[in-house]
Each structure stands twice: as structure tokens, then as C-alpha cells.
Design a protein around this motif. Structure first.
Motif, PDB file in Angstrom:
ATOM      1  N   VAL A  58     -11.446  -2.762  -0.913  1.00 15.77           N
ATOM      2  CA  VAL A  58     -11.974  -2.043   0.241  1.00 15.77           C
ATOM      3  C   VAL A  58     -13.356  -2.626   0.516  1.00 15.77           C
ATOM      4  O   VAL A  58     -14.260  -2.520  -0.330  1.00 15.77           O
ATOM      5  CB  VAL A  58     -12.073  -0.522  -0.022  1.00 15.77           C
ATOM      6  N   SER A  61     -15.405  -4.578   7.409  1.00 13.11           N
ATOM      7  CA  SER A  61     -14.604  -5.472   8.246  1.00 13.11           C
ATOM      8  C   SER A  61     -15.374  -6.741   8.616  1.00 13.11           C
ATOM      9  O   SER A  61     -14.780  -7.819   8.742  1.00 13.11           O
ATOM     10  CB  SER A  61     -14.151  -4.746   9.515  1.00 13.11           C
ATOM     11  N   SER A  76      -8.281  -3.769   2.523  1.00 18.16           N
ATOM     12  CA  SER A  76      -8.444  -2.725   3.539  1.00 18.16           C
ATOM     13  C   SER A  76      -9.908  -2.737   3.953  1.00 18.16           C
ATOM     14  O   SER A  76     -10.798  -2.796   3.098  1.00 18.16           O
ATOM     15  CB  SER A  76      -8.069  -1.351   2.978  1.00 18.16           C
ATOM     16  N   THR A  77     -10.158  -2.677   5.253  1.00 17.84           N
ATOM     17  CA  THR A  77     -11.526  -2.769   5.743  1.00 17.84           C
ATOM     18  C   THR A  77     -11.962  -1.483   6.438  1.00 17.84           C
ATOM     19  O   THR A  77     -11.132  -0.699   6.895  1.00 17.84           O
ATOM     20  CB  THR A  77     -11.689  -3.947   6.720  1.00 17.84           C
ATOM     21  N   PHE A  78     -13.263  -1.284   6.498  1.00 15.27           N
ATOM     22  CA  PHE A  78     -13.842  -0.177   7.251  1.00 15.27           C
ATOM     23  C   PHE A  78     -14.949  -0.732   8.153  1.00 15.27           C
ATOM     24  O   PHE A  78     -15.585  -1.733   7.821  1.00 15.27           O
ATOM     25  CB  PHE A  78     -14.401   0.904   6.314  1.00 15.27           C
ATOM     26  N   ARG A  79     -15.142  -0.077   9.286  1.00 13.41           N
ATOM     27  CA  ARG A  79     -16.160  -0.541  10.227  1.00 13.41           C
ATOM     28  C   ARG A  79     -17.521   0.024   9.848  1.00 13.41           C
ATOM     29  O   ARG A  79     -17.639   1.167   9.423  1.00 13.41           O
ATOM     30  CB  ARG A  79     -15.801  -0.099  11.650  1.00 13.41           C
ATOM     31  N   ARG A  90     -17.161   6.067   6.414  1.00 15.03           N
ATOM     32  CA  ARG A  90     -15.915   5.317   6.644  1.00 15.03           C
ATOM     33  C   ARG A  90     -15.438   4.629   5.375  1.00 15.03           C
ATOM     34  O   ARG A  90     -14.241   4.551   5.102  1.00 15.03           O
ATOM     35  CB  ARG A  90     -16.130   4.295   7.755  1.00 15.03           C
ATOM     36  N   MET A  91     -16.383   4.114   4.579  1.00 15.93           N
ATOM     37  CA  MET A  91     -16.018   3.510   3.297  1.00 15.93           C
ATOM     38  C   MET A  91     -15.334   4.538   2.398  1.00 15.93           C
ATOM     39  O   MET A  91     -14.299   4.260   1.778  1.00 15.93           O
ATOM     40  CB  MET A  91     -17.259   2.961   2.599  1.00 15.93           C
ATOM     41  N   THR A  94     -11.763   5.405   3.745  1.00 16.90           N
ATOM     42  CA  THR A  94     -10.833   4.302   3.493  1.00 16.90           C
ATOM     43  C   THR A  94     -10.469   4.229   2.019  1.00 16.90           C
ATOM     44  O   THR A  94      -9.303   3.989   1.653  1.00 16.90           O
ATOM     45  CB  THR A  94     -11.442   2.967   3.961  1.00 16.90           C
ATOM     46  N   THR A  95     -11.458   4.431   1.150  1.00 11.76           N
ATOM     47  CA  THR A  95     -11.199   4.395  -0.290  1.00 11.76           C
ATOM     48  C   THR A  95     -10.220   5.493  -0.698  1.00 11.76           C
ATOM     49  O   THR A  95      -9.255   5.244  -1.444  1.00 11.76           O
ATOM     50  CB  THR A  95     -12.511   4.547  -1.075  1.00 11.76           C
ATOM     51  N   GLN A  97      -8.024   6.977   1.150  1.00  6.82           N
ATOM     52  CA  GLN A  97      -6.702   6.641   1.700  1.00  6.82           C
ATOM     53  C   GLN A  97      -5.979   5.633   0.812  1.00  6.82           C
ATOM     54  O   GLN A  97      -4.778   5.777   0.534  1.00  6.82           O
ATOM     55  CB  GLN A  97      -6.863   6.077   3.116  1.00  6.82           C
ATOM     56  N   GLN A  98      -6.702   4.621   0.354  1.00  6.51           N
ATOM     57  CA  GLN A  98      -6.076   3.598  -0.471  1.00  6.51           C
ATOM     58  C   GLN A  98      -5.748   4.111  -1.879  1.00  6.51           C
ATOM     59  O   GLN A  98      -4.781   3.668  -2.491  1.00  6.51           O
ATOM     60  CB  GLN A  98      -6.986   2.365  -0.549  1.00  6.51           C
TER      61      GLN A  98
END
Length: 393
Positions: A58, A61, A76-79, A90-91, A94-95, A97-98
Motif C-alpha cells: 500500500v 499513487s 494498492s495505491t491511495f491518493r 486515505r492510507m 486503503t490499508t 481494505q487490503q
């Protein structure tokens, strides 16, 4: 978007079934610079050891291209826009979620801000994965105010209880952690490493012809990296050294810098171009005011180039004064000037060869990979119980 495919090193051994069962999620709020090098070097070894699809990342982006040996489905990227609360949020999202998707055994968190956000968050998660944290240089070891030092020490000491293991990348970083009051039970030292094989050199690189000592600097043009001290020294040594600087300013453009005629600003370069410049240089200078490790030093040693650096951070562990390079201190342009003058009188090729031998003994990525495997496997695959979470809190 196409990215360079991974070439698995031939000397990576086949893993045990226990190692192959591991799933690892690496998370970083930024990877630009040393962390990208760390992950790029480590990835093919972990991918071979743990299996395709069991190592995931992660990252921001805008840093996707920095991981040039990792395929799209492994990232997986975050903006984010610079360092902001929204980007950190956002980090975190995303984390989480993964973690739900991948169900990793290990979440390996890199650097201070990611550790600050994710460790307390993961503490609240039921059946959470094991958490490994690597600060890549303690925030309280940097050049900041006394209040900032004390605050960051307190925060890291408290958050240490939410980490299953904390990776220190040098003996200096380990000592700093102990001085800050972090329990030795949480700490383990794993030296950084890079591949023993150098990337191909860019054959189109321009010649570097001069009777002066050819000095190469690689890094960001900011206060930490001490490029201003190098420029001052070069100005005083106009008849002794010819300096090339690879890198650029984080804020502003390097064209605005006032540099003497014996300093050339090359901007950012790809790995092949950097290796070509290393090949032509007589020595590498690392004038950092503080440095957690200094991967540039290891890259220089791999290329058989001696190093001039200050006695700060982990650099005295890496560079042997008078054997593989020249160390100086305290941090100042005057001390750097004297060190460069001294280096110009030494047998630099012989020092470089000794540095390459030292690199092979201590800083090969194979050693880093094996040490991290021991850390991961030592944590086991079982999840933290409610009692353990309460103790951590």
C-alpha cells in the motif's frame, strides 16, 4: 501502464513450507528515496519465499513508479497531495481494505507517519495480523527542537507497545531506541542491504575528464543531506575537486542554487545513469547532517568507491575511517573541506576495493531477507488475543 517485470535472483533459495504460507502487507506513507530502494531490493526475495500474490504493498499513487520491480496487481495505491491529514486517512482506509481482502499474517509498516496512524488503529482490530514497524530513522534523532524531540520520544515509547516487533536498520538506531525508553523486547536489528549485482550501466553517459578528484553526491537537495556544506567546500577547493550532484530540491528548482564552476547539477537520474556516474567517480561524498542508515554508502561500496562522510548516525558503522573512506566531524563545511583534502592524498582505488569486500560481508540483500524471515516466523501465525491487546494498551 507497463512496468518492468521482476527477475528472480538465481541465488534465492527455495523456502520452507512454513515461510511459503506467510502473507505480508507492506504499508508506507511515502516510499521516495531509501524506502523504495529497500522494497525494490527485497521484493523478489520475498515473492520467491512466500509465493506469488502473498506479498502486497500500500503506497501513494504518485509514488507508483518508484517500485519498478513490482507488478500492478501486487500494489494498492491511495491518493494524497503532499503530507496531509486527508492523505493519511486515505492510507488508513486503503490499508484496512487490503487487510480484509488479503488477510495477511504480517503488516510491515514503514516510516514514522504510517506507524503513527496505523499501529493504534490496528490495535482495535479483532484478530489483527502481527504488526512489524520500521521507522527508517527515528523522528527524535533528527535536527528539531527540544520539545519536538521529547514529544516524539514519548509517542514512540507509547506506540512501541502496539508493535509486535520493531525493526532497527542499524546499531545506532537500536541504541537511540533504547535511550528513548523503548523496551529491548520489542526491538531487533536488521541491517539494510542491496543486491550484490550492480544494475547495468547507461552506456550513453557523458565522459567525466578532469585532473581533479572526481566527487559524486547522490540525494535530495535539502538541509538533512547537507548539499549546502558540499557546495561551500567545493568553492574552497576549486583547484582540488570536481563535483557532480545527482538529485534535486524537494521545494524549488535546483537551477536557482548558487554553485561554483567546479560543481555540476545533474538532476534526478535513473539507476543505470547513476551507476554510470558512480563508475566514473573517484569517491562518493555523504555530507548528511543526520542519517538513519545511508543506502548511498552501501551503493558506493558495491561499486568499489570510497566514501567521505560525517561521523553521524549509522555511517561510522558502514565506513571504516582510513580503510574504506574518510570520516570527519563535527558537522561543518570546514571539516568536510579538510576531509576532502585528506581523501585526495590517499589511494582511493584500494580503499574502494576494501569497501566492496566489506559490502559483500555485511550488506548483501540476502542477509537482510534471511533476517526478516526470522523476525516474521518468530512472531508465528496466531493472532493477538484480547488479553494481549489489553496489556499493550
Amino acid at each position: 501502464m507497463l512496468h518492468e517485470r521482476i527477475t528472480i535472483p538465481k541465488n534465492v533459495s527455495t523456502p520452507s513450507s512454513e515461510a511459503a504460507a506467510l502473507k505480508v502487507l507492506h504499508v508506507a506513507e511515502t516510499v521516495r528515496g531509501g524506502i523504495a530502494t529497500y522494497l525494490n531490493e527485497l521484493h523478489p526475495h520475498q515473492r520467491m519465499a512466500f509465493g506469488r500474490g502473498n506479498v502486497h504493498y500500500v503506497i501513494p499513487s504518485d509514488h507508483r513508479k518508484d517500485l519498478n520491480g513490482v507488478e500492478d496487481d501486487e500494489i494498492s495505491t491511495f491518493r494524497r497531495q503532499d503530507r496531509s491529514v486527508l492523505g493519511l486517512f486515505r492510507m488508513a482506509v486503503t490499508t484496512l481494505q487490503q487487510i480484509r481482502r488479503i488477510q495477511p499474517d504480517i503488516v510491515h509498516i514503514h516510516s514514522t507517519f504510517a506507524g503513527l496512524v496505523l499501529r493504534p488503529l490496528l490495535l482495535l482490530k479483532r484478530n489483527r495480523p502481527r504488526v512489524v514497524y520500521c521507522p527508517h530513522g527515528w523522528a527524535f534523532s533528527r535536527e528539531t527542537s527540544q520539545l519536538s524531540h521529547q514529544t516524539t520520544k514519548l509517542v514512540e515509547r507509547l506506540l512501541a507497545n502496539t508493535s509486535d516487533q520493531i525493526i532497527c536498520i542499524s546499531s545506532d538506531e537500536l541504541r537511540e531506541a533504547l535511550r528513548a525508553g523503548i523496551s529491548i523486547e520489542r526491538l531487533v536489528m536488521v541491517n539494510n542491504g542491496i543486491s550484490s549485482s550492480r544494475p547495468p550501466l547507461d552506456s550513453t553517459a557523458t565522459a567525466w575528464t578532469t585532473p581533479k578528484t572526481k566527487v559524486l553526491f547522490i540525494g535530495r537537495l535539502d538541509r538533512q543531506k547537507g548539499y549546502d556544506l558540499l557546495v561551500d567546500s567545493a568553492r574552497k577547493l576549486a583547484d582540488v575537486v570536481d563535483v557532480r550532484i545527482i538529485g534535486s530540491s524537494v521545494v524549488g528548482k535546483h537551477e536557482k542554487l548558487d554553485v561554483p564552476a567546479n560543481v555540476s547539477l545533474l538532476g534526478w537520474m535513473n539507476r543505470g545513469e547513476i551507476e554510470a556516474q558512480l563508475e566514473k567517480a573517484d569517491l562518493v561524498v555523504i555530507p548528511s547532517r543526520w542519517e538513519a542508515f545511508g543506502l548511498v554508502a552501501v551503493e558506493a561500496m558495491r561499486a568499489a568507491k570510497p566514501i567521505v562522510a560525517f561521523r553521524i548516525g549509522a555511517l561510522p558503522e558502514i565506513v571504516e575511517d582510513g580503510v574504506t573512506g574518510v570520516l570527519c566531524g563535527p558537522v561543518s563545511a570546514a571539516e568536510l573541506t579538510t576531509a576532502l583534502q585528506r581523501a585526495a592524498t590517499l589511494d582511493l582505488p584500494a580503499m574502494g576495493r576494501r569497501g566492496r569486500d566489506r559490502f559483500r560481508q555485511m550488506y548483501d540483500i540476502e542477509k537482510t531477507h534471511r533476517a526478516l524471515n526470522r523476525v516474521y516466523l518468530g512472531l508465528g501465525h496466531h493472532h493477538q488475543t484480547e488479553a494481549e491487546r489489553q496489556v499493550a494498551v
